[in-house]
Design an enzyme around this catalytic site. Structure first.
Site, PDB file in Angstrom:
ATOM      1  N   MET A   1       9.691  63.928  16.121  1.00 33.03           N
ATOM      2  CA  MET A   1       8.623  63.140  15.519  1.00 33.03           C
ATOM      3  C   MET A   1       9.215  62.122  14.555  1.00 33.03           C
ATOM      4  SD  MET A   1       5.781  66.073  14.601  1.00 33.03           S
ATOM      5  CE  MET A   1       6.939  67.069  13.658  1.00 33.03           C
TER       6      MET A   1
ATOM      7  N   GLY B   1       8.704  62.940   9.098  1.00 35.37           N
ATOM      8  CA  GLY B   1       9.738  62.947  10.129  1.00 35.37           C
ATOM      9  C   GLY B   1      10.351  64.327  10.338  1.00 35.37           C
ATOM     10  N   SER B   2      10.506  64.767  11.600  1.00 33.29           N
ATOM     11  CA  SER B   2      10.976  66.119  11.832  1.00 33.29           C
ATOM     12  C   SER B   2      11.032  66.433  13.334  1.00 33.29           C
ATOM     13  CB  SER B   2      10.044  67.114  11.129  1.00 33.29           C
ATOM     14  OG  SER B   2       8.700  66.732  11.301  1.00 33.29           O
ATOM     15  N   ARG B   3      11.076  67.738  13.670  1.00 34.23           N
ATOM     16  CA  ARG B   3      11.168  68.149  15.070  1.00 34.23           C
ATOM     17  C   ARG B   3      10.474  69.498  15.272  1.00 34.23           C
ATOM     18  NH1 ARG B   3      17.058  69.241  17.263  1.00 34.23           N
ATOM     19  NH2 ARG B   3      16.499  71.360  17.871  1.00 34.23           N
TER      20      ARG B   3
END
Length: 241
Positions: free
Chosen positions: A110, A197-199
């Protein structure tokens, strides 16, 4: 109703349908951004407009649009908006107690422009939730799943256990989880949020055939990642360089 009233109602209806709900986690950030906008604008007009744009972006980041989740026995739904960055076999994180054998892992990255509300990939009972402190490496790297700060959930389903892990990234510094152990949830239900922001990693029983490819765009709560009811097949490890 006269034409003027009809026009007004039509405008209001259009405006309401255009607005996207904002998650409650975002309101403190929006309030801070709005306050700073007014404060800075008091000293210099151009700063007001810069702050106003920034406040608008913060509202956009914390949007929480409604989603229509596909219904089907065994369907695995994307838990996040973003881009598929890895697909294949990998050992699940040790803290999830899913064993030492490889599972099928699908990773969704993301960026800061994606909606960051995370959703359950499957229906089931939350067996456990494990938070693990760690680093803040680039979330697109394979080693991020092992070294980064993360929050993992294990969902028990009739077709086996499914793991979903929220992973912090370079910019992300706060993982929020909305659910608790022992809860029964449905695919598409909101389970958490990661700020900026990340996963998200999804771990599925080995042999599950993914229905997505690297680079494909996902919509949380709507895009289908895999089908647990489909015949088992091999899924070799593939990932971005």
């Amino acid at each position: 109703m006269n034409s003027r009233n009809e026009g007004t109602m039509s405008l209001i209806d259009t405006f309401s349908r255009t607005l996207v709900p904002i998650h409650r986690e975002g309101w403190p950030f929006i309030a801070i951004a709005g306050f700073l906008t007014i404060l800075l604008g008091w000293f210099w007009d151009p700063l007001f407009w810069i702050g106003l744009i920034t406040t608008g972006w913060v509202c956009y980041f914390f949007r929480d649009p409604p989603r229509v989740t596909p219904i089907g026995d065994g369907l695995v739904i994307s838990p996040a908006d973003g881009t598929v960055c890895m697909v294949g076999s990998a050992k699940p994180p040790l803290e999830l107690d899913l064993g030492s054998e490889p599972m099928i892992r699908i990773c969704i990255f993301m960026n800061v422009f994606n909606c960051h509300v995370n959703r359950a990939p499957v229906s089931g009972v939350i067996r456990q939730i494990v938070y693990t402190p760690g680093k803040f490496l680039n979330a697109e790297l394979d080693k991020a799943s092992e070294h980064n700060e993360r929050n993992g959930l294990v969902l028990d389903t009739p077709r086996g256990a499914v793991g979903v892990v929220q992973i912090a990234g370079l910019v992300a510094r706060r993982i929020v989880c909305f659910v608790g152990e022992g809860e029964t949830i449905n695919a598409g239900d909101r389970i958490g949020l990661i700020r900026f922001g990340s996963r998200l990693d999804v771990y599925l029983p080995y042999g599950t055939a993914p229905k997505v490819a690297i680079g494909q765009t996902m919509v949380a709560g709507e895009s289908v990642l895999a089908d647990l009811s489909a015949p088992a097949g091999s899924a070799p490890m593939t990932r971005v360089a």
